[in-house]
Enzyme design. Sequence first.
Site, PDB file in Angstrom:
ATOM      1  N   VAL A 275      90.693   6.664  37.281  1.00 40.22           N
ATOM      2  CA  VAL A 275      90.559   8.116  37.398  1.00 40.22           C
ATOM      3  C   VAL A 275      91.106   8.590  38.740  1.00 40.22           C
ATOM      4  O   VAL A 275      91.789   9.616  38.832  1.00 40.22           O
ATOM      5  CB  VAL A 275      89.085   8.543  37.234  1.00 40.22           C
ATOM      6  CG1 VAL A 275      88.911  10.018  37.571  1.00 40.22           C
ATOM      7  CG2 VAL A 275      88.610   8.277  35.817  1.00 40.22           C
ATOM      8  N   ALA A 276      90.816   7.816  39.802  1.00 48.14           N
ATOM      9  CA  ALA A 276      91.272   8.201  41.132  1.00 48.14           C
ATOM     10  C   ALA A 276      92.770   7.992  41.300  1.00 48.14           C
ATOM     11  O   ALA A 276      93.444   8.743  42.003  1.00 48.14           O
ATOM     12  CB  ALA A 276      90.522   7.404  42.194  1.00 48.14           C
ATOM     13  N   ILE A 278      95.289   7.670  38.775  1.00 43.81           N
ATOM     14  CA  ILE A 278      96.215   8.370  37.871  1.00 43.81           C
ATOM     15  C   ILE A 278      96.304   9.842  38.291  1.00 43.81           C
ATOM     16  O   ILE A 278      95.286  10.536  38.326  1.00 43.81           O
ATOM     17  CB  ILE A 278      95.745   8.272  36.404  1.00 43.81           C
ATOM     18  CG1 ILE A 278      95.742   6.815  35.946  1.00 43.81           C
ATOM     19  CG2 ILE A 278      96.634   9.112  35.499  1.00 43.81           C
ATOM     20  CD1 ILE A 278      95.138   6.591  34.583  1.00 43.81           C
ATOM     21  N   GLU A 280      96.520  12.710  37.153  1.00 42.82           N
ATOM     22  CA  GLU A 280      96.468  13.589  35.992  1.00 42.82           C
ATOM     23  C   GLU A 280      96.480  15.067  36.379  1.00 42.82           C
ATOM     24  O   GLU A 280      96.767  15.934  35.567  1.00 42.82           O
ATOM     25  CB  GLU A 280      95.231  13.275  35.135  1.00 42.82           C
ATOM     26  CG  GLU A 280      93.887  13.665  35.759  1.00 42.82           C
ATOM     27  CD  GLU A 280      93.402  12.673  36.803  1.00 42.82           C
ATOM     28  OE1 GLU A 280      92.601  13.059  37.672  1.00 42.82           O
ATOM     29  OE2 GLU A 280      93.840  11.519  36.750  1.00 42.82           O
ATOM     30  N   ASP A 322     126.014  42.823  42.777  1.00 38.32           N
ATOM     31  CA  ASP A 322     126.585  44.158  42.704  1.00 38.32           C
ATOM     32  C   ASP A 322     126.661  44.740  44.116  1.00 38.32           C
ATOM     33  O   ASP A 322     125.941  44.297  45.023  1.00 38.32           O
ATOM     34  CB  ASP A 322     125.704  45.079  41.847  1.00 38.32           C
ATOM     35  CG  ASP A 322     125.758  44.712  40.373  1.00 38.32           C
ATOM     36  OD1 ASP A 322     126.817  44.252  39.926  1.00 38.32           O
ATOM     37  OD2 ASP A 322     124.739  44.886  39.688  1.00 38.32           O
TER      38      ASP A 322
END
Length: 849
Positions: A275-276, A278, A280, A322
């Site tokens: 979890v830490a 990756i 995500e 322009d």
Amino acid sequence: MQFDNVGLTEMEATRILKEQGPNIHSRKKRRTFLQKFFAQFADLMIVILLVAALLSFGMAVYSRDTSELAEPIIIVVIVLANALLGAVQEHRAEKSLDALTALTSPKTKVIRDGALCQMESERIVVGDVCLFESGDVVTADCLVVQSNGLFVNQSPLTGESMPQEKVASKVASESSKVFCASLVTKGSCMAKVFATGKNTEIGKIAGMLNDTKDNLTPLQHKLKQLSKVIGIVCLAVCVLVLVVGFIKGVSQKKPDQTLTEVFLNVLLTSISLAVAAIPEGLPAVVTVVLAKGIVKMSSQNAVVKRLTAVEALGSCNVICTDKTGTLTQNKMTFVGLFDGSGYKLAQNVPPTNKLLQYYSLCSDALQYAYGGFVGDHTDISVVAVTDTIKNSTRLCEIPFDSTTKLMTVVVQIDGKNYCITKGSLEKMSTSPNYANFKRYHDMLAQKGLRVLALSVVEAPTNFDKSTLQSNLNVVGLFALSDPPRREAKRAVALTQSAGIRTVMITGDNIQTATEIAKKLGIMHTGDIALDGQQLSKLSQEDLANVVEKVSVYARVTPEDKLKIVKAWQSVGKTVAMTGDGVNDAPALKSADIGCAMGSGTDVAKDSADIILTDDNFATIVEAVSLGRTVQDNIKKAVNYLLTCNIGEILAVFVALLVWDVSPFSAMQLLWVNLVTDTLPALALGTFKGESNVMNRPPNNKNATFFDGGGVAKLVVGGVSFGVATLVGYAVGQSCGANAPSTMAFLILSLSQLFFALQTRSNGGLLKGGMTKTMAVSMAISFALVFVVALVSPLQSLFDLVTLPIPMYLWAVLLSLVPTVLFEVVRVIGSSKITIGKTSTTKKRVTAKV
């Protein structure tokens, strides 16, 4: 101008608005905050972690060991905190984009209380009478009650690309109705609203499309793919950690431990590491960064409609702009009149002058109820100083066309018909006195003045509309001044220092355009100026061969703009193109960055990526600067997150191999992730731009996040984090139980926070200043680390201990190692670059000598 007995009163409109609601289509149903919160748990690893934590909690309850309850509870709390932060980020990004949508919503000319006014389209109600002209987007379903050569493109509704002619009628029919979202391509009309909002034809369709998903930008897609690759690698390592950790745990199992407990402990650690590790949250961080960048741009008068434009801005090589209103002030001032025999300054021309009055009759400029004018700025400059002939009736109009560059009206004055034509003198070459006026025209143009010609001839009662512009007689030249914007010259110089080429494109005479281009620094010795005729003789391939030498295009059509865009793109350039007219839409769509003028047509705005609310060239340059900053900040955030994650994985994996145990518990890893990944990464993403952001070449549009030695930096950074953490873990072993984990926790957390401070600027730790966001984010992050490490009750919950003071000093010193290492590498790299530049300069000097 008054419109007696036409339209609604403000009181009537207010009542209907309350009854029927605003003129807005059914919008895509937004997720509630709770739905956004629960969506954060859709990630598989989070679900597995929560299941493991619940199992651990269940075992603690079953064994009645209350000391084991704290860890799973804290893990759940941290996961909830992470989900809350994710939902808040998504909600804030959504609100920012909603605010920008409101800025880009069109306005409509409406007759209220018998006078013309302009208002937000959502305030239009059934019964309102609206005025639409070429370039407008129809904002409600209406019945045409007056029509003047009206052609409407209904492709947003029907898919038919060819414009359809619409006629006035008191009876509703397909040919007399114009529908919401249609584009007026030619002519004008007065139309009465019969349906608004969700009751319009396009509104009914919009209601069916509410479930469509938003597409990711190329950058977000690239990040999503990167996250997947890194995720797979991280999961493989975490599985390896699980296997190795379980084997080591079994070999060191305590007598009172079961295999299930050992497995759960290792499982929690390995999943927490996943979890830490990756990233995500990368796509979410990028969305927030892009949204913040867009909000910043909107405050600088550049309203970004598409996220892809922010990405393209950082890679912009060429700005095709322009002249009128963008490089110049668009404050057209009537300065003089040549009537064929002599030139008079504006102050010497009375408001009743016949040529002034004829000009005003060949104009669509109208006066608002509050006194201002609506219409072309050139027309307004003349109409505003003219006493209009009152006993006149317009019988026929040929609207201004970008190809003919002429506008013609037939007006009846005191029983006589007059054909009045205004526009480019070159298009009036059939006039018998053309040569006389051409000489004076060129003299005025060489002074940088804009010059318009006026033709007046008597027309027969039964005139033939198709021949009106072939029978011309020039009677006057109107000289108009539109001085360059003060900031334009500096903005052009800034683009040159940024490696961006500025090209002027205008419908003006080539002499006028060249003079202005030289004053602004756009045209230099050796540069080429082309007019429309010369351009038309060049094939697309021929133009591509010379396009890098051309700085000015004059007397061009909107179709020529598309040709110019394609020529630049064929030589590999990222092109920004400005436009304001109906026919500018193809060029705006084809350009990498389409920039519509805020004062331009709704069609142009709808086709563009960016709307310049102040019509200013300097705003484009500022947007490019902000685009580069956004790209830089995203790259900093990505590299920071990935470098930190590599360090975490290495520290855990090597510790398992060397000491047979992970240096961190599941709670500690998740807390490090919460503290170091979220706030610092967002602070980096919203940090201010580098001081040299516009003193370097454009970013390569095909570049990756790891160009310029990025991979080496990731590896060196990750290894340095891991080594510093492992050294601290080893040093802490002399201080008793949990001291090694405490040292490792402090070093990993602090080293990442110090690294965030170093990453905020390419100039290093001591450069770049400190924004309020960064200061607050870092203060909170450091506080969260020390609260857990030093406050006794929290120490116990996280299995940390109070260390001897020398150990804290060691922890701080070791946590500074990665940052110091990066500083040394940066200084060495900068020295090599400086030496290289000096050597190159010497070689050039030697060659000249």
